[in-house]
Design a protein around this motif. Structure first.
Motif, PDB file in Angstrom:
ATOM      1  N   PRO A 151       3.310  -3.288  -0.865  1.00  0.00           N
ATOM      2  CA  PRO A 151       2.014  -2.837  -1.378  1.00  0.00           C
ATOM      3  C   PRO A 151       1.843  -3.244  -2.834  1.00  0.00           C
ATOM      4  N   VAL A 152       0.623  -3.121  -3.348  1.00  0.00           N
ATOM      5  CA  VAL A 152       0.385  -3.302  -4.776  1.00  0.00           C
ATOM      6  C   VAL A 152       0.321  -1.916  -5.406  1.00  0.00           C
ATOM      7  N   THR A 153       0.836  -1.799  -6.621  1.00  0.00           N
ATOM      8  CA  THR A 153       0.861  -0.501  -7.294  1.00  0.00           C
ATOM      9  C   THR A 153       0.419  -0.651  -8.740  1.00  0.00           C
ATOM     10  N   GLY A 154      -0.032   0.447  -9.308  1.00  0.00           N
ATOM     11  CA  GLY A 154      -0.422   0.486 -10.708  1.00  0.00           C
ATOM     12  C   GLY A 154      -0.472   1.921 -11.174  1.00  0.00           C
ATOM     13  N   SER A 155      -0.908   2.129 -12.400  1.00  0.00           N
ATOM     14  CA  SER A 155      -0.979   3.470 -12.978  1.00  0.00           C
ATOM     15  C   SER A 155      -2.395   3.747 -13.470  1.00  0.00           C
ATOM     16  N   ILE A 156      -2.884   4.945 -13.178  1.00  0.00           N
ATOM     17  CA  ILE A 156      -4.206   5.381 -13.630  1.00  0.00           C
ATOM     18  C   ILE A 156      -4.043   6.690 -14.392  1.00  0.00           C
ATOM     19  N   THR A 157      -4.542   6.726 -15.618  1.00  0.00           N
ATOM     20  CA  THR A 157      -4.520   7.952 -16.421  1.00  0.00           C
ATOM     21  C   THR A 157      -5.911   8.571 -16.424  1.00  0.00           C
ATOM     22  N   ILE A 158      -5.992   9.828 -16.028  1.00  0.00           N
ATOM     23  CA  ILE A 158      -7.269  10.539 -16.027  1.00  0.00           C
ATOM     24  C   ILE A 158      -7.622  10.888 -17.473  1.00  0.00           C
ATOM     25  N   PRO A 159      -8.773  10.455 -17.977  1.00  0.00           N
ATOM     26  CA  PRO A 159      -9.114  10.732 -19.379  1.00  0.00           C
ATOM     27  C   PRO A 159      -9.160  12.230 -19.680  1.00  0.00           C
ATOM     28  N   ALA A 160      -8.778  12.586 -20.890  1.00  0.00           N
ATOM     29  CA  ALA A 160      -8.829  13.987 -21.306  1.00  0.00           C
ATOM     30  C   ALA A 160     -10.259  14.505 -21.350  1.00  0.00           C
TER      31      ALA A 160
ATOM     32  N   SER B  52     -18.685  -2.334  -8.729  1.00  0.00           N
ATOM     33  CA  SER B  52     -18.437  -1.260  -7.768  1.00  0.00           C
ATOM     34  C   SER B  52     -19.454  -1.273  -6.639  1.00  0.00           C
ATOM     35  N   CYS B  53     -20.548  -2.010  -6.815  1.00  0.00           N
ATOM     36  CA  CYS B  53     -21.618  -2.080  -5.815  1.00  0.00           C
ATOM     37  C   CYS B  53     -21.630  -3.427  -5.091  1.00  0.00           C
ATOM     38  N   GLU B  54     -20.577  -4.214  -5.260  1.00  0.00           N
ATOM     39  CA  GLU B  54     -20.574  -5.569  -4.722  1.00  0.00           C
ATOM     40  C   GLU B  54     -20.494  -5.579  -3.196  1.00  0.00           C
ATOM     41  N   ALA B  55     -21.234  -6.490  -2.594  1.00  0.00           N
ATOM     42  CA  ALA B  55     -21.101  -6.800  -1.168  1.00  0.00           C
ATOM     43  C   ALA B  55     -20.437  -8.164  -1.072  1.00  0.00           C
ATOM     44  N   TYR B  56     -19.371  -8.257  -0.292  1.00  0.00           N
ATOM     45  CA  TYR B  56     -18.644  -9.515  -0.193  1.00  0.00           C
ATOM     46  C   TYR B  56     -18.203  -9.730   1.249  1.00  0.00           C
ATOM     47  N   THR B  57     -17.571 -10.853   1.516  1.00  0.00           N
ATOM     48  CA  THR B  57     -17.286 -11.218   2.904  1.00  0.00           C
ATOM     49  C   THR B  57     -15.997 -10.605   3.420  1.00  0.00           C
ATOM     50  N   TYR B  58     -14.862 -10.918   2.786  1.00  0.00           N
ATOM     51  CA  TYR B  58     -13.562 -10.565   3.354  1.00  0.00           C
ATOM     52  C   TYR B  58     -12.892  -9.436   2.585  1.00  0.00           C
ATOM     53  N   GLY B  59     -12.422  -8.410   3.300  1.00  0.00           N
ATOM     54  CA  GLY B  59     -11.728  -7.291   2.675  1.00  0.00           C
ATOM     55  C   GLY B  59     -12.243  -5.968   3.206  1.00  0.00           C
ATOM     56  N   GLN B  60     -12.236  -4.938   2.357  1.00  0.00           N
ATOM     57  CA  GLN B  60     -12.684  -3.613   2.780  1.00  0.00           C
ATOM     58  C   GLN B  60     -12.877  -2.720   1.556  1.00  0.00           C
ATOM     59  N   VAL B  61     -13.708  -1.683   1.721  1.00  0.00           N
ATOM     60  CA  VAL B  61     -13.973  -0.695   0.680  1.00  0.00           C
ATOM     61  C   VAL B  61     -13.759   0.690   1.270  1.00  0.00           C
ATOM     62  N   GLU B  62     -13.083   1.573   0.509  1.00  0.00           N
ATOM     63  CA  GLU B  62     -12.871   2.952   0.953  1.00  0.00           C
ATOM     64  C   GLU B  62     -13.194   3.909  -0.190  1.00  0.00           C
ATOM     65  N   ASP B  63     -13.859   5.023   0.127  1.00  0.00           N
ATOM     66  CA  ASP B  63     -14.177   6.055  -0.858  1.00  0.00           C
ATOM     67  C   ASP B  63     -13.381   7.323  -0.579  1.00  0.00           C
ATOM     68  N   TYR B  64     -12.928   7.972  -1.664  1.00  0.00           N
ATOM     69  CA  TYR B  64     -12.162   9.215  -1.590  1.00  0.00           C
ATOM     70  C   TYR B  64     -12.728  10.219  -2.591  1.00  0.00           C
ATOM     71  N   THR B  65     -12.274  11.470  -2.494  1.00  0.00           N
ATOM     72  CA  THR B  65     -12.684  12.517  -3.430  1.00  0.00           C
ATOM     73  C   THR B  65     -11.515  12.901  -4.331  1.00  0.00           C
ATOM     74  N   LEU B  66     -11.788  12.997  -5.629  1.00  0.00           N
ATOM     75  CA  LEU B  66     -10.825  13.528  -6.589  1.00  0.00           C
ATOM     76  C   LEU B  66     -11.341  14.856  -7.113  1.00  0.00           C
ATOM     77  N   ASN B  67     -10.457  15.839  -7.214  1.00  0.00           N
ATOM     78  CA  ASN B  67     -10.774  17.120  -7.836  1.00  0.00           C
ATOM     79  C   ASN B  67     -10.138  17.130  -9.221  1.00  0.00           C
ATOM     80  N   ILE B  68     -10.944  16.902 -10.249  1.00  0.00           N
ATOM     81  CA  ILE B  68     -10.434  16.826 -11.615  1.00  0.00           C
ATOM     82  C   ILE B  68     -10.330  18.233 -12.189  1.00  0.00           C
ATOM     83  N   VAL B  69      -9.142  18.566 -12.712  1.00  0.00           N
ATOM     84  CA  VAL B  69      -8.923  19.895 -13.270  1.00  0.00           C
ATOM     85  C   VAL B  69      -8.448  19.772 -14.711  1.00  0.00           C
ATOM     86  N   SER B  70      -8.647  20.850 -15.455  1.00  0.00           N
ATOM     87  CA  SER B  70      -8.181  20.920 -16.831  1.00  0.00           C
ATOM     88  C   SER B  70      -6.681  21.163 -16.844  1.00  0.00           C
ATOM     89  N   SER B  71      -6.029  20.772 -17.926  1.00  0.00           N
ATOM     90  CA  SER B  71      -4.583  20.987 -18.037  1.00  0.00           C
ATOM     91  C   SER B  71      -4.254  22.334 -18.651  1.00  0.00           C
TER      92      SER B  71
END
Length: 253
Positions: free
Chosen positions: A122-131, A153-172
């Motif tokens: 798989p491909v991996t990376g890191s995402i930091t949720i802004p304060a 984020s609104c692109e329509a293209y030929t090959y691949g796929q797009v998936e949407d998910y929900t994040l619940n952002i909480v305070s620290s």
């Protein structure tokens, strides 16, 4: 044998997707989709507690019923596993997060992660949720595209796929456990929504509230008055009310 162009693009789409949020308000997101998943698509996405393996062949998959809690200021690993039918193609990726909950992915920093084309799996990376991210539920869009990174984020293209998910952002701030935070977010109720004068809040353990506009600016704060807030002085628009760790969007009419 199938041939592909270098970018795998089609003309952009102007369609939109309207989603009812947990707070009852409606946020409209643009659509994005691939037109051909016969050779490659997204096989698995991991982020926070999300671990979603998909077998669907639609160019766009709505997994907004799949969610995870994320804390402002914290870093999380994103992992995307491509799935190929036979030939292994070079795939590129983009992950967008609507950090301020305004219904788009165009604000600064909302392209949360991207990776140039490769056959790595798989491909991996890191995402930091802004304060400064707005507390509450919001959208994460995961895009995989043949050869080149999606340009929008609104692109329509030929090959691949797009998936949407929900994040619940909480305070620290309070350090609650993941299950506690989830309960706070999903159980907090605000009504009526949309609202004209008085907004009622139930299922909260705190009396302190803050109201933000969708750009994250603090508009008002104080204590609930018998479980309600008078919002008649607000101009029409979308807002976020934060009570303790929980946040909900509401619409002022």
């Amino acid at each position: 044998m199938k041939s592909k162009d270098a970018a795998g693009n089609t003309s952009p789409s102007s369609n939109t997707v309207s989603v009812t949020t947990l707070s009852g308000g409606t946020v409209t997101y643009c659509s994005s989709s691939a037109s051909n998943t016969a050779d490659e698509r997204i096989g698995n996405v991991k982020f926070g507690t999300i671990n979603n393996t998909s077998t669907g062949t639609a160019g766009y998959e709505n997994f907004t019923s799949v969610s995870t809690n994320v804390t402002r200021g914290s870093a999380y690993t994103i992992s995307v596993t491509p799935s190929w039918t036979s030939t292994v193609y070079s795939e590129a990726y983009a992950v967008y997060i609507d950090y301020n909950g305004d219904g788009d992915f165009t604000d600064s920093g909302e392209l949360a992660w991207s990776k140039a084309g490769s056959t790595t799996t798989p491909v991996t990376g890191s995402i930091t949720i802004p304060a400064t991210a707005t507390v509450g539920s919001t959208r994460m869009r995961v895009m995989m595209k043949y050869s080149s990174i999606p340009t929008s984020s609104c692109e329509a293209y030929t090959y691949g796929q797009v998936e949407d998910y929900t994040l619940n952002i909480v305070s620290s701030g309070r350090g609650a456990s993941g299950s506690d935070i989830k309960d706070l977010i999903t159980d907090l109720r605000v009504y009526p929504n949309p609202v004209r004068d008085v907004l009622y809040i139930s299922n909260t353990t705190s009396e302190e509230y803050k109201i933000f506009d969708m750009g994250g600016k603090l508009i008002n704060s104080g204590k609930l008055d018998r479980g309600s807030v008078n919002v008649s002085g607000l101009i029409k628009g979308a807002y976020m009310i934060q009570i303790g760790e929980a946040g909900k969007r509401f619409i002022k009419n």
